[in-house]
Design a protein around this motif. Structure first.
Motif, PDB file in Angstrom:
ATOM      1  N   ARG A  63      -9.695   3.656   4.664  1.00 43.64           N
ATOM      2  CA  ARG A  63      -8.324   3.401   4.212  1.00 43.64           C
ATOM      3  C   ARG A  63      -8.118   3.864   2.778  1.00 43.64           C
ATOM      4  NH1 ARG A  63      -6.718  -2.748   3.311  1.00 43.64           N
ATOM      5  NH2 ARG A  63      -7.987  -2.294   1.469  1.00 43.64           N
ATOM      6  N   ARG A  86      -2.250   0.572  -4.629  1.00 43.52           N
ATOM      7  CA  ARG A  86      -2.055  -0.671  -3.892  1.00 43.52           C
ATOM      8  C   ARG A  86      -1.973  -1.836  -4.870  1.00 43.52           C
ATOM      9  NH1 ARG A  86      -7.290  -3.163  -2.397  1.00 43.52           N
ATOM     10  NH2 ARG A  86      -8.954  -1.993  -3.398  1.00 43.52           N
ATOM     11  N   MET A 131      -6.836   7.213   2.013  1.00 44.61           N
ATOM     12  CA  MET A 131      -5.461   7.513   2.417  1.00 44.61           C
ATOM     13  C   MET A 131      -4.433   6.990   1.420  1.00 44.61           C
ATOM     14  SD  MET A 131      -5.667   6.444   6.441  1.00 44.61           S
ATOM     15  CE  MET A 131      -6.959   7.057   7.527  1.00 44.61           C
ATOM     16  N   LEU A 132      -4.842   6.227   0.424  1.00 40.29           N
ATOM     17  CA  LEU A 132      -3.907   5.523  -0.452  1.00 40.29           C
ATOM     18  C   LEU A 132      -3.730   6.214  -1.793  1.00 40.29           C
ATOM     19  CD1 LEU A 132      -4.958   1.796   0.108  1.00 40.29           C
ATOM     20  CD2 LEU A 132      -3.199   3.116   1.295  1.00 40.29           C
ATOM     21  N   TYR A 192      -3.039   6.168   8.859  1.00 43.69           N
ATOM     22  CA  TYR A 192      -3.168   4.834   8.260  1.00 43.69           C
ATOM     23  C   TYR A 192      -2.681   3.764   9.227  1.00 43.69           C
ATOM     24  CZ  TYR A 192      -2.028   0.866   5.253  1.00 43.69           C
ATOM     25  OH  TYR A 192      -1.923  -0.398   4.718  1.00 43.69           O
ATOM     26  N   ASN A 193      -1.500   3.964   9.805  1.00 43.49           N
ATOM     27  CA  ASN A 193      -0.951   2.981  10.742  1.00 43.49           C
ATOM     28  C   ASN A 193      -1.869   2.788  11.944  1.00 43.49           C
ATOM     29  OD1 ASN A 193       1.338   2.438   9.234  1.00 43.49           O
ATOM     30  ND2 ASN A 193       2.569   4.003  10.231  1.00 43.49           N
ATOM     31  N   VAL A 224       0.952   4.969   0.586  1.00 42.67           N
ATOM     32  CA  VAL A 224       0.101   5.854   1.373  1.00 42.67           C
ATOM     33  C   VAL A 224       0.456   7.313   1.087  1.00 42.67           C
ATOM     34  CG1 VAL A 224      -0.691   6.379   3.722  1.00 42.67           C
ATOM     35  CG2 VAL A 224       0.091   4.054   3.155  1.00 42.67           C
ATOM     36  N   CYS A 239      -4.957   0.749  10.856  1.00 44.27           N
ATOM     37  CA  CYS A 239      -4.626  -0.671  10.667  1.00 44.27           C
ATOM     38  C   CYS A 239      -4.408  -1.363  12.015  1.00 44.27           C
ATOM     39  CB  CYS A 239      -3.378  -0.809   9.804  1.00 44.27           C
ATOM     40  SG  CYS A 239      -3.650  -0.386   8.063  1.00 44.27           S
ATOM     41  N   HIS A 292       0.850  -1.191   0.000  1.00 47.55           N
ATOM     42  CA  HIS A 292       0.000   0.000   0.000  1.00 47.55           C
ATOM     43  C   HIS A 292       0.886   1.241   0.000  1.00 47.55           C
ATOM     44  CE1 HIS A 292      -3.610  -2.279   1.992  1.00 47.55           C
ATOM     45  NE2 HIS A 292      -3.385  -2.633   0.743  1.00 47.55           N
ATOM     46  N   CYS A 349      -0.815  11.056   5.389  1.00 49.26           N
ATOM     47  CA  CYS A 349      -1.789  10.143   6.001  1.00 49.26           C
ATOM     48  C   CYS A 349      -1.145   8.921   6.658  1.00 49.26           C
ATOM     49  CB  CYS A 349      -2.788   9.655   4.951  1.00 49.26           C
ATOM     50  SG  CYS A 349      -3.834  10.945   4.246  1.00 49.26           S
TER      51      CYS A 349
END
Length: 243
Positions: A127, A134, A130-131, A59-60, A51, A63, A49, A55
């Motif tokens: 999510r 992927r 934020m990407l 994101y972390n 990111v 997850c 992914h 973000c």
């Protein structure tokens, strides 16, 4: 003259074909079955992914809140082997490695259940914002590599990804079945995998080290072991690229 000319052309065609047509050794099993662990039927998924830089922290955190719940739920036949952020290489990237215990049926079961999981659906939506991109691959593990298990840390992990020339996977496996014996002294070998779905003829080796200097020392020590240089040379001939 006509008959002689036809016979001559036939011999010439046969000779030319012998130059370019390679005899294929008959095999009674798929390459993946010859290389993969027989005592397990695990399937692995490797996710990459990319990111948005601003973000990554969010994101972390997201997850960390959601992914362990899937890992811990008994009715999901899967396990989160590891999740990382990259320090060197592709920046602002997260990498997740999942194991599906039971192969493709387990993968299908997990995906089907997650589609019905409202929390996971909301997680994927949040999510996604934020990407940047992927991708993923489905993998099998080499029979001669260690089983990836939790280990004491903190550690840094190195994921070495090799793009092989088509047709060289068995050759690669034969050489690395010997080469891995040179890299067990410090317990640095975490896992070795090869792709089944996604980018094909890909091999991934995952290593763990206490720090970068330990990595350097262990890798340098391998070159002093008789036979390591030869194995590196021959496996290098099978590659088109590595990262």
């Amino acid at each position: 003259r006509g008959l002689g000319s036809s016979a001559s052309r036939a011999r010439e065609d046969s000779w030319l074909k012998s130059l370019f047509v390679r005899k294929v050794d008959p095999r009674k099993d798929a390459h993946s079955n010859l290389l993969a662990k027989r005592e397990t039927s695990s399937l692995y998924k490797l996710q990459f992914h990319n990111v948005k830089p601003e973000c990554l922290e969010a994101y972390n955190k997201l997850c960390q809140e959601v992914l362990p719940k899937i890992h811990e739920e008994k009715h999901y036949p899967c396990a989160l082997v590891g999740t990382w952020n990259t320090w060197y290489g592709e920046q602002d990237q997260a990498v997740h490695l999942w194991r599906y215990e039971g192969g493709y049926p387990a993968l299908n079961e997990v995906m089907s259940k997650l589609r019905q999981n409202k929390e996971f659906t909301e997680f994927r939506k949040e999510r996604g914002n934020m990407l940047l991109s992927r991708k993923n691959q489905l993998l099998l593990e080499f029979s001669f590599w260690n089983e990836p298990v939790p280990r004491d840390g903190p550690n840094i992990y190195e994921l070495r990804s090799y793009q092989l020339r088509p047709g060289t996977m068995i050759e690669w496996g034969n050489y690395w079945a010997r080469a891995i014996r040179f890299r067990q002294d410090s317990n640095e070998a975490v896992g070795g995998f090869f792709s089944q779905i996604g980018q094909l003829y890909m091999v991934h080796h995952l290593w763990a080290y206490k720090d970068l200097q330990t990595r350097e020392d262990i890798r340098n020590a391998a070159w002093h072991k008789p036979g390591w240089d030869e194995l590196v040379y021959y496996t290098g001939n099978a590659l088109t690229s590595l990262e």
